[in-house]
Design a protein around this motif. Structure first.
Motif, mmCIF file in Angstrom:
data_model
loop_
_atom_site.group_PDB
_atom_site.id
_atom_site.type_symbol
_atom_site.label_atom_id
_atom_site.label_comp_id
_atom_site.label_asym_id
_atom_site.label_seq_id
_atom_site.Cartn_x
_atom_site.Cartn_y
_atom_site.Cartn_z
ATOM 1 N N LEU A 163 29.005 30.485 49.094
ATOM 2 C CA LEU A 163 29.315 31.887 48.207
ATOM 3 C C LEU A 163 30.858 32.295 48.582
ATOM 4 O O LEU A 163 31.002 32.326 49.833
ATOM 5 C CB LEU A 163 28.312 32.738 48.478
ATOM 6 C CG LEU A 163 26.827 32.316 48.023
ATOM 7 C CD1 LEU A 163 26.017 33.489 48.456
ATOM 8 C CD2 LEU A 163 26.905 32.130 46.579
ATOM 9 N N ARG A 164 31.547 32.630 47.568
ATOM 10 C CA ARG A 164 32.921 33.218 47.766
ATOM 11 C C ARG A 164 32.833 34.636 47.182
ATOM 12 O O ARG A 164 32.616 34.764 45.903
ATOM 13 C CB ARG A 164 34.049 32.393 47.127
ATOM 14 C CG ARG A 164 34.033 31.060 47.910
ATOM 15 C CD ARG A 164 35.040 30.093 47.107
ATOM 16 N NE ARG A 164 35.176 28.781 47.993
ATOM 17 C CZ ARG A 164 34.203 27.826 47.513
ATOM 18 N NH1 ARG A 164 33.744 28.053 46.356
ATOM 19 N NH2 ARG A 164 34.421 26.605 47.856
ATOM 20 N N LEU A 165 33.234 35.676 47.916
ATOM 21 C CA LEU A 165 32.910 37.186 47.396
ATOM 22 C C LEU A 165 33.777 37.381 46.365
ATOM 23 O O LEU A 165 33.607 38.010 45.186
ATOM 24 C CB LEU A 165 33.016 38.148 48.478
ATOM 25 C CG LEU A 165 32.738 39.652 48.360
ATOM 26 C CD1 LEU A 165 31.395 39.621 47.599
ATOM 27 C CD2 LEU A 165 33.057 40.347 49.343
ATOM 28 N N ARG A 166 35.181 36.762 46.521
ATOM 29 C CA ARG A 166 36.360 37.281 45.684
ATOM 30 C C ARG A 166 35.725 36.344 44.226
ATOM 31 O O ARG A 166 35.971 36.860 43.359
ATOM 32 C CB ARG A 166 37.564 36.740 46.124
ATOM 33 C CG ARG A 166 38.637 36.962 45.224
ATOM 34 C CD ARG A 166 39.893 36.774 45.782
ATOM 35 N NE ARG A 166 41.247 36.965 44.893
ATOM 36 C CZ ARG A 166 41.437 36.082 43.918
ATOM 37 N NH1 ARG A 166 40.866 35.030 43.517
ATOM 38 N NH2 ARG A 166 42.638 36.545 43.330
ATOM 39 N N GLY A 167 35.335 35.087 44.250
ATOM 40 C CA GLY A 167 34.895 34.462 43.124
ATOM 41 C C GLY A 167 33.796 34.853 42.766
ATOM 42 O O GLY A 167 34.002 35.045 41.343
ATOM 43 N N LEU A 168 32.944 35.496 43.215
ATOM 44 C CA LEU A 168 31.702 36.253 42.297
ATOM 45 C C LEU A 168 32.264 37.406 41.820
ATOM 46 O O LEU A 168 31.819 37.527 40.629
ATOM 47 C CB LEU A 168 30.754 36.484 43.692
ATOM 48 C CG LEU A 168 29.991 35.228 44.112
ATOM 49 C CD1 LEU A 168 29.032 35.647 45.289
ATOM 50 C CD2 LEU A 168 29.050 34.858 43.043
ATOM 51 N N LEU A 169 32.857 38.166 42.621
ATOM 52 C CA LEU A 169 33.230 39.352 41.897
ATOM 53 C C LEU A 169 34.318 39.106 40.350
ATOM 54 O O LEU A 169 34.126 39.785 39.286
ATOM 55 C CB LEU A 169 34.299 40.322 42.637
ATOM 56 C CG LEU A 169 33.487 40.902 43.939
ATOM 57 C CD1 LEU A 169 34.504 41.454 44.921
ATOM 58 C CD2 LEU A 169 32.299 41.760 43.451
ATOM 59 N N VAL A 170 35.168 38.181 40.509
ATOM 60 C CA VAL A 170 36.013 37.870 39.437
ATOM 61 C C VAL A 170 35.009 37.204 38.311
ATOM 62 O O VAL A 170 35.186 37.586 37.038
ATOM 63 C CB VAL A 170 37.002 36.674 39.815
ATOM 64 C CG1 VAL A 170 37.764 36.166 38.422
ATOM 65 C CG2 VAL A 170 37.952 37.351 40.796
ATOM 66 N N PHE A 171 34.195 36.413 38.710
ATOM 67 C CA PHE A 171 33.202 35.849 37.523
ATOM 68 C C PHE A 171 32.465 36.970 36.815
ATOM 69 O O PHE A 171 32.372 37.009 35.556
ATOM 70 C CB PHE A 171 32.179 34.770 38.369
ATOM 71 C CG PHE A 171 31.012 34.502 37.108
ATOM 72 C CD1 PHE A 171 31.303 33.391 36.426
ATOM 73 C CD2 PHE A 171 29.835 35.080 37.289
ATOM 74 C CE1 PHE A 171 30.327 33.158 35.595
ATOM 75 C CE2 PHE A 171 28.921 34.943 36.390
ATOM 76 C CZ PHE A 171 29.230 33.539 35.581
#
Length: 203
Positions: free
Chosen positions: A76-84
């Motif tokens: 899990l990557r927090l930044r990627g989750l937020l962007v998605f």
């Protein structure tokens, strides 16, 4: 020479089995969580009643209709989750407004088309996540998933020519890229980034 080797295998057996059980529990928990999220999205309202209903329905689906084992090898990557999440919310609102405009525009008959999009990461998990994310956006519907080739077949609303079909394919690949950036493994991420650099498109 065979004795030590057999002993080493015997000693390594129980931990591997434990890791296997732990992995299955983790995969089941992740699947249940995703089903709860989809259940709430389908209802269009996030509340305790829908969350509880999603747990019950998701548990029943996993118990009575078990899916093939899908392992999660990424992280899990927090930044990627937020962007998605942010991009998904924007596209959801934009597509909803577009479909609403089509519905109320007098005399307008939108043309639909069926396209095939081959994903760059043809794993079961990525196929499922990408198909769910794409189908939740109004105007796009998943018709079929070819598991062997990693291809999604989509019905796209309101197309006027090859440019619109190309844009629809690119939108699907963009969703896949965001998902991989959010939960994909390092190998999957490099595969997506390499493909994008070769195509010369922006992320």
């Amino acid at each position: 020479m065979s004795g030590p080797s057999e002993s080493a295998r015997d000693a390594a057996g129980p931990p591997a089995s434990g890791r296997g059980r732990l992995g299955r529990w983790r995969d089941q928990t992740a699947a249940l969580g995703w089903l709860v999220v989809v259940w709430n999205l389908l209802w269009g309202d996030v509340n305790w009643a829908n969350a509880a209903g999603g747990v019950l329905v998701g548990g029943a689906v996993l118990a009575f209709f078990p899916l093939p084992a899908v392992s999660f090898a990424g992280r899990l990557r927090l930044r990627g989750l937020l962007v998605f999440a942010a991009r998904f919310a924007v596209e959801l609102v934009s597509a909803s407004l577009h479909v609403a405009r089509i519905a109320v525009q007098p005399g307008y008959r939108p043309r639909g088309a069926i396209i095939a999009v081959r994903l760059r990461v043809p794993t079961d998990l990525n196929l499922a996540l990408t198909a769910e994310a794409v189908s939740l956006v109004p105007g796009t519907l998943i018709l079929e998933v070819d598991r062997d080739s990693g291809t999604l077949y989509l019905h796209v609303l309101d197309t006027h020519g090859p440019a619109d079909l190309g844009a629809a394919r690119e939108r699907t690949r963009t969703v896949e890229r965001r998902i991989i950036r959010a939960v994909g493994s390092g190998v999957e991420l490099r595969r997506v980034e390499t493909d994008e650099s070769e195509r010369g498109t922006s992320p």
